[in-house]
Design an enzyme around this catalytic site. Structure first.
Site, PDB file in Angstrom:
ATOM      1  N   ASP A 168      11.438   7.474   1.580  1.00 39.19           N
ATOM      2  CA  ASP A 168      12.689   8.197   1.324  1.00 39.19           C
ATOM      3  C   ASP A 168      12.777   9.193   2.480  1.00 39.19           C
ATOM      4  O   ASP A 168      12.153   8.963   3.528  1.00 39.19           O
ATOM      5  CB  ASP A 168      12.639   8.887  -0.059  1.00 39.19           C
ATOM      6  CG  ASP A 168      14.002   9.407  -0.522  1.00 39.19           C
ATOM      7  OD1 ASP A 168      14.788   8.624  -1.065  1.00 39.19           O
ATOM      8  OD2 ASP A 168      14.301  10.614  -0.331  1.00 39.19           O
ATOM      9  N   LYS A 176      10.010   8.177  -8.808  1.00 43.67           N
ATOM     10  CA  LYS A 176      10.170   8.883  -7.530  1.00 43.67           C
ATOM     11  C   LYS A 176       8.964   9.784  -7.339  1.00 43.67           C
ATOM     12  O   LYS A 176       8.298  10.151  -8.314  1.00 43.67           O
ATOM     13  CB  LYS A 176      11.437   9.748  -7.548  1.00 43.67           C
ATOM     14  CG  LYS A 176      12.013   9.969  -6.170  1.00 43.67           C
ATOM     15  CD  LYS A 176      12.877   8.790  -5.730  1.00 43.67           C
ATOM     16  CE  LYS A 176      13.277   8.893  -4.286  1.00 43.67           C
ATOM     17  NZ  LYS A 176      14.313   7.882  -3.952  1.00 43.67           N
TER      18      LYS A 176
HETATM   19  O1  2IT Z   1      16.519   6.075  -2.931  1.00 48.71           O
HETATM   20  C1  2IT Z   1      16.024   4.934  -2.802  1.00 48.71           C
HETATM   21  O2  2IT Z   1      16.471   3.953  -3.416  1.00 48.71           O
HETATM   22  C2  2IT Z   1      14.878   4.770  -1.902  1.00 48.71           C
HETATM   23  N1  2IT Z   1      14.448   5.749  -1.306  1.00 48.71           N
HETATM   24  C3  2IT Z   1      14.235   3.436  -1.720  1.00 48.71           C
HETATM   25  C4  2IT Z   1      13.273   3.168  -2.823  1.00 48.71           C
HETATM   26  C5  2IT Z   1      12.467   1.900  -2.670  1.00 48.71           C
HETATM   27  O3  2IT Z   1      11.593   1.688  -3.532  1.00 48.71           O
HETATM   28  O4  2IT Z   1      12.681   1.134  -1.739  1.00 48.71           O
END
Ligand code: 2IT
Length: 445
Positions: free
Chosen positions: A164, A124
């Site tokens: 996100d 993240k």
């Molecule tokens: O919380 C999540 O799974 C996302 N924000 C998507 C992450 C992604 O790599 O598509």
């Protein structure tokens, strides 16, 4: 493993990182029993290793605003675990972003990604940049400055960021443009890309659509149908939009949406026009839902309140972490809620989850319910590797299949002797087992 001792040690090492500690506590507590049946996990100190990120990058992001003033923000990328595939997870741009929040999100992402059946590790990142009220030019300059640091840490086979909160198609476009310029390559290094440069059909809808597919499995298990159910949704961003769209299409009545300013109650339920208006609200960059009442008379706005006080059959938190408290949960239960499908990451406080479990209300945790988003990111990566695009129907069919298999995994590990399904336990154990086994087989590294 001894969860109490492990948590005491983590609290000592990472004081005040409350969201991170909350997410770790939930996972370790629910997997403890299953974990202790595997002496090889303990011998390899899997629990101690899985709770620490592999590495974390913190960097300065300097950019110039429209007035010509220099602005400084902090950027982060946390590469948590890549035992089963390249690091994968979104970028969040929000003033609340800090290491604790990104570590909780990265930690959750490990197990969510494992549940999708696709080969993706957990990560993240993001920044404390506040997109609210920023012009298009400011957003572009910020994204470019952010990527001038991030690009050296990511790659299509090493770490693949996405969106996100605060990072949508526009931001991904600007981030991708700068990556491509710096790296001199055109690859699937980000997901959620525009359709003209490697994006996947259905990715914008995938988190919300997948959540409703999961909800339908939960309903089926209870002998219920989605048609005619009254649903409370919180939030009004991409996730809430997708969930409202699919739930409405399948005949449910979505009666609330919300923003930081309060919630909208719309007795008539959302329809295509109102759902399309959610996109306009989002594009206004003001982070408020109040204008909805002027646009759609008959609806009501409750300033500073959350939608959980409305009498509904189904609650779908779609906004942010810890948005549903113990008191909110008690109110929902008192009002006869039948199912809770959490779409935001860690949307429910631990006391809220306890309340639902005590009342034997099926509660689907975010890492299972919202996994369709990252799963479709995985499908975008596959298409990019193959250098071709699938049709919307092909992607949607795969999304359906993945959500079905996540539901099945929850049943396998979460069905209690009474028949009650503890989806939180099921999702945590299923995700954890896969990653833990792969770590054991790959040795101490
Ligand atoms: O919380 C999540 O799974 C996302 N924000 C998507 C992450 C992604 O790599 O598509």
């Amino acid at each position: 493993m001894n969860v109490k001792n492990l948590m005491a040690e983590l609290e000592r090492r990472h004081p005040g990182e409350n969201e991170y500690l909350q997410a770790v506590r939930e996972v370790l507590t629910t997997v403890e029993e299953a974990y202790n049946k595997h002496p090889e996990f303990e011998a390899n100190r899997i629990a101690e290793r899985i709770v620490e990120p592999d590495r974390q990058f913190t960097f300065k992001v300097v950019w110039v605003d429209d007035k010509g003033d220099v602005q400084v923000n902090t950027g982060y990328r946390i590469q948590f675990n890549n035992a089963i595939g390249p690091y994968k997870g979104g970028l969040r741009f929000h003033p609340s972003v800090n290491p604790s929040i990104l570590k909780f999100l990265g930690f959750e992402q490990i197990f969510k990604n494992a549940l999708t059946t696709l080969p993706m590790g957990g990560a993240k990142g993001g920044s404390d940049f506040n997109p609210k009220g920023k012009s298009n030019g400011e957003v572009m300059r910020f994204c470019q400055a952010f990527m001038t640091e991030l690009w050296r840490h990511i790659g299509p086979e090493t770490d693949v960021p996405a969106g996100d909160i605060g990072v949508g198609a526009r931001e991904i476009g600007y981030l991708y443009g700068m990556y491509r310029k710096l790296a001199l390559e055109n690859t699937g290094v980000l997901t959620g890309k525009g359709m003209t440069f490697g994006g996947s059909l259905i990715r914008p809808e995938a988190t919300g659509f997948g959540a409703v597919y999961f909800l339908c499995h939960m309903l089926e298990k209870e002998g219920m149908d989605i048609k005619g159910q009254r649903i409370a949704i919180s939030g009004f961003g991409n996730v809430a939009w997708g969930a409202a769209k699919k739930a409405t299409e399948l005949g449910a009545k979505v009666v609330t949406i919300s923003g930081p300013d309060g919630y909208i109650y719309d007795e008539a339920g959302l329809n295509d026009e109102k759902i399309a208006y959610m996109l306009e609200l989002r594009a206004s960059n003001n982070d408020v839902v109040e204008p909805y009442v002027t646009k759609f008379p008959g609806s009501k706005f409750f300033a500073g309140r959350k939608p959980w006080e409305v009498k509904v059959d189904i609650a779908m938190p779609c906004a942010t972490q810890n948005e549903l408290s113990g008191e909110d949960a008690a109110q929902l239960v008192a009002n006869g809620v039948k199912i809770v499908a959490e779409v935001s990451n860690m949307g429910c406080r631990p006391e809220a989850i306890e309340c639902f479990l005590d009342a034997k209300i099926p509660y689907g945790p975010g890492k299972a319910v919202n996994a369709g988003g990252v799963a479709t990111s995985g499908l975008e990566m596959t298409q990019n590797s193959q250098k071709l695009n699938w049709t919307a129907d092909e992607v949607d069919a795969k999304l359906h299949q993945i959500m079905g298999s996540i539901h099945k995994a929850c049943l396998e590990y979460g069905t209690e002797p009474s028949g009650y399904i503890n989806y939180m336990k099921g999702a945590n154990i299923a995700g954890f087992m896969k990653v833990a086994k792969s770590m054991v087989e790959q040795g101490v590294i």
